[in-house]
Design a protein around this motif. Structure first.
Motif, short mmCIF file in Angstrom:
data_model
loop_
_atom_site.label_atom_id
_atom_site.label_comp_id
_atom_site.label_asym_id
_atom_site.label_seq_id
_atom_site.Cartn_x
_atom_site.Cartn_y
_atom_site.Cartn_z
N ALA A 9 0.85 -1.19 0.00
CA ALA A 9 0.00 0.00 0.00
C ALA A 9 0.88 1.24 0.00
O ALA A 9 1.96 1.26 0.59
CB ALA A 9 -0.91 0.00 1.21
N THR A 10 0.39 2.28 -0.64
CA THR A 10 1.11 3.54 -0.71
C THR A 10 0.31 4.63 0.00
O THR A 10 -0.87 4.44 0.32
CB THR A 10 1.33 3.98 -2.17
N TYR A 11 0.96 5.78 0.19
CA TYR A 11 0.24 6.88 0.81
C TYR A 11 -0.90 7.35 -0.08
O TYR A 11 -1.93 7.81 0.41
CB TYR A 11 1.19 8.03 1.16
N ALA A 12 -0.76 7.21 -1.38
CA ALA A 12 -1.85 7.57 -2.30
C ALA A 12 -3.07 6.68 -2.03
O ALA A 12 -4.22 7.15 -2.10
CB ALA A 12 -1.40 7.43 -3.74
N ASP A 13 -2.86 5.41 -1.72
CA ASP A 13 -3.97 4.52 -1.36
C ASP A 13 -4.67 5.02 -0.11
O ASP A 13 -5.89 5.05 -0.02
CB ASP A 13 -3.47 3.08 -1.11
N LEU A 14 -3.87 5.44 0.86
CA LEU A 14 -4.42 5.94 2.12
C LEU A 14 -5.24 7.21 1.88
O LEU A 14 -6.34 7.36 2.41
CB LEU A 14 -3.27 6.20 3.09
N GLU A 24 -4.96 3.33 7.87
CA GLU A 24 -3.59 3.14 8.34
C GLU A 24 -2.89 2.20 7.37
O GLU A 24 -3.54 1.39 6.70
CB GLU A 24 -3.59 2.52 9.74
N ILE A 25 -1.57 2.31 7.29
CA ILE A 25 -0.78 1.35 6.52
C ILE A 25 0.04 0.57 7.54
O ILE A 25 0.90 1.12 8.22
CB ILE A 25 0.13 2.05 5.49
N ILE A 26 -0.27 -0.72 7.64
CA ILE A 26 0.36 -1.58 8.64
C ILE A 26 0.98 -2.76 7.93
O ILE A 26 0.28 -3.54 7.27
CB ILE A 26 -0.67 -2.04 9.68
N ASP A 27 2.30 -2.87 8.03
CA ASP A 27 3.04 -3.93 7.35
C ASP A 27 2.73 -3.97 5.86
O ASP A 27 2.57 -5.03 5.26
CB ASP A 27 2.76 -5.30 7.99
N GLY A 28 2.59 -2.78 5.25
CA GLY A 28 2.36 -2.68 3.82
C GLY A 28 0.93 -2.89 3.37
O GLY A 28 0.63 -2.83 2.18
N LEU A 120 -6.14 -5.50 15.20
CA LEU A 120 -4.95 -4.68 14.94
C LEU A 120 -4.34 -4.14 16.23
O LEU A 120 -3.12 -4.14 16.41
CB LEU A 120 -5.30 -3.52 14.01
N ASP A 121 -5.19 -3.64 17.14
CA ASP A 121 -4.69 -3.04 18.38
C ASP A 121 -3.89 -4.04 19.21
O ASP A 121 -2.86 -3.69 19.78
CB ASP A 121 -5.85 -2.50 19.23
N ARG A 122 -4.36 -5.26 19.30
CA ARG A 122 -3.68 -6.27 20.11
C ARG A 122 -2.58 -7.00 19.35
O ARG A 122 -1.76 -7.68 19.95
CB ARG A 122 -4.69 -7.31 20.62
N GLY A 123 -2.56 -6.85 18.04
CA GLY A 123 -1.61 -7.57 17.20
C GLY A 123 -0.53 -6.69 16.60
O GLY A 123 0.40 -6.26 17.28
N ARG A 124 -0.71 -6.40 15.32
CA ARG A 124 0.35 -5.73 14.57
C ARG A 124 0.65 -4.32 15.07
O ARG A 124 1.81 -3.91 15.10
CB ARG A 124 0.01 -5.73 13.08
N LYS A 125 -0.37 -3.55 15.47
CA LYS A 125 -0.09 -2.20 15.95
C LYS A 125 0.73 -2.24 17.24
O LYS A 125 1.67 -1.46 17.40
CB LYS A 125 -1.39 -1.42 16.16
#
Length: 198
Positions: A9-14, A24-28, A120-125
């Motif tokens: 994912a890119t910032y343009a996607d966001l 959010e972009i998390i792990d791409g 996400l809160d309990r995992g990757r973030k």
């Protein structure tokens, strides 16, 4: 047979995500969830921000001062996170960020856990906050009436305490200003016995 390569994912996607969603972009991977939260989540987040803001020093010349922000965009390399609440010791964030995002990791983050964000809160973030060097993480679940306080030690999250309705919050980094956990909730605990009518 060759494996398909997932596009990062890119910032343009966001930026293309509709305004009514948090992105959010998390792990791409582009992750989104509804911006409009159930009233209890929003009220609890506001109560916590107001309580800490009123008890912690905020004067510019005070070495113990804090700066609190809600839903600010944080960028840690390719990771783009939007915590519900974040706090910086003023000595670490001495000038106003000139961009629409902040690259200085907060000293403290609080995520208000909901069914839409719990994974996400309990995992990757949580992992990314640790990798970025955030010193303290609170996970607050208003529906369950539970607050978990974590501290980063040797690159790992250590659970300091689990606070439930009816108890006092005295968790780092704000353990010097304890407060009743129930003060964060605008409504009575549904599990508590009803007060007699007068």
């Amino acid at each position: 047979m060759a494996e398909a390569v997932l596009r990062q994912a890119t910032y343009a996607d966001l930026e293309a995500v509709p305004e009514h969603r948090v992105a959010e972009i998390i792990d791409g991977v582009l992750e989104t969830h509804p911006r409009g939260r159930p009233p209890l989540l929003g009220a609890t987040a506001f109560s916590l921000a107001a309580l800490l803001g009123s008890r912690m020093p905020r004067r510019r010349n005070d070495p113990d001062a804090w700066i609190f922000m809600s839903r600010s965009e944080l960028r840690f390399g390719p990771q783009v996170l939007v915590p519900d609440l974040a706090g910086w010791r003023r000595q670490r964030l001495q000038t106003e960020p000139q961009d629409a995002f902040i690259t200085t990791p907060p000293d403290w983050v609080c995520e208000i856990v909901s069914p839409a964000t719990v994974r996400l809160d309990r995992g990757r973030k949580r992992r990314i906050y640790g990798e970025a060097g955030v010193g303290h993480l609170w996970l607050l679940d208003p529906a369950a009436g539970v607050l978990e306080g974590f501290a980063l030690a040797d690159g790992r999250w250590v659970l300091l305490a689990t606070i439930q309705r009816g108890e006092t919050v005295a968790l780092p980094p704000f353990d010097a200003v304890p407060f009743p956990f129930d003060d964060l909730f605008p409504f009575d605990d549904p599990a508590a016995p009803a007060l007699p009518e007068t």
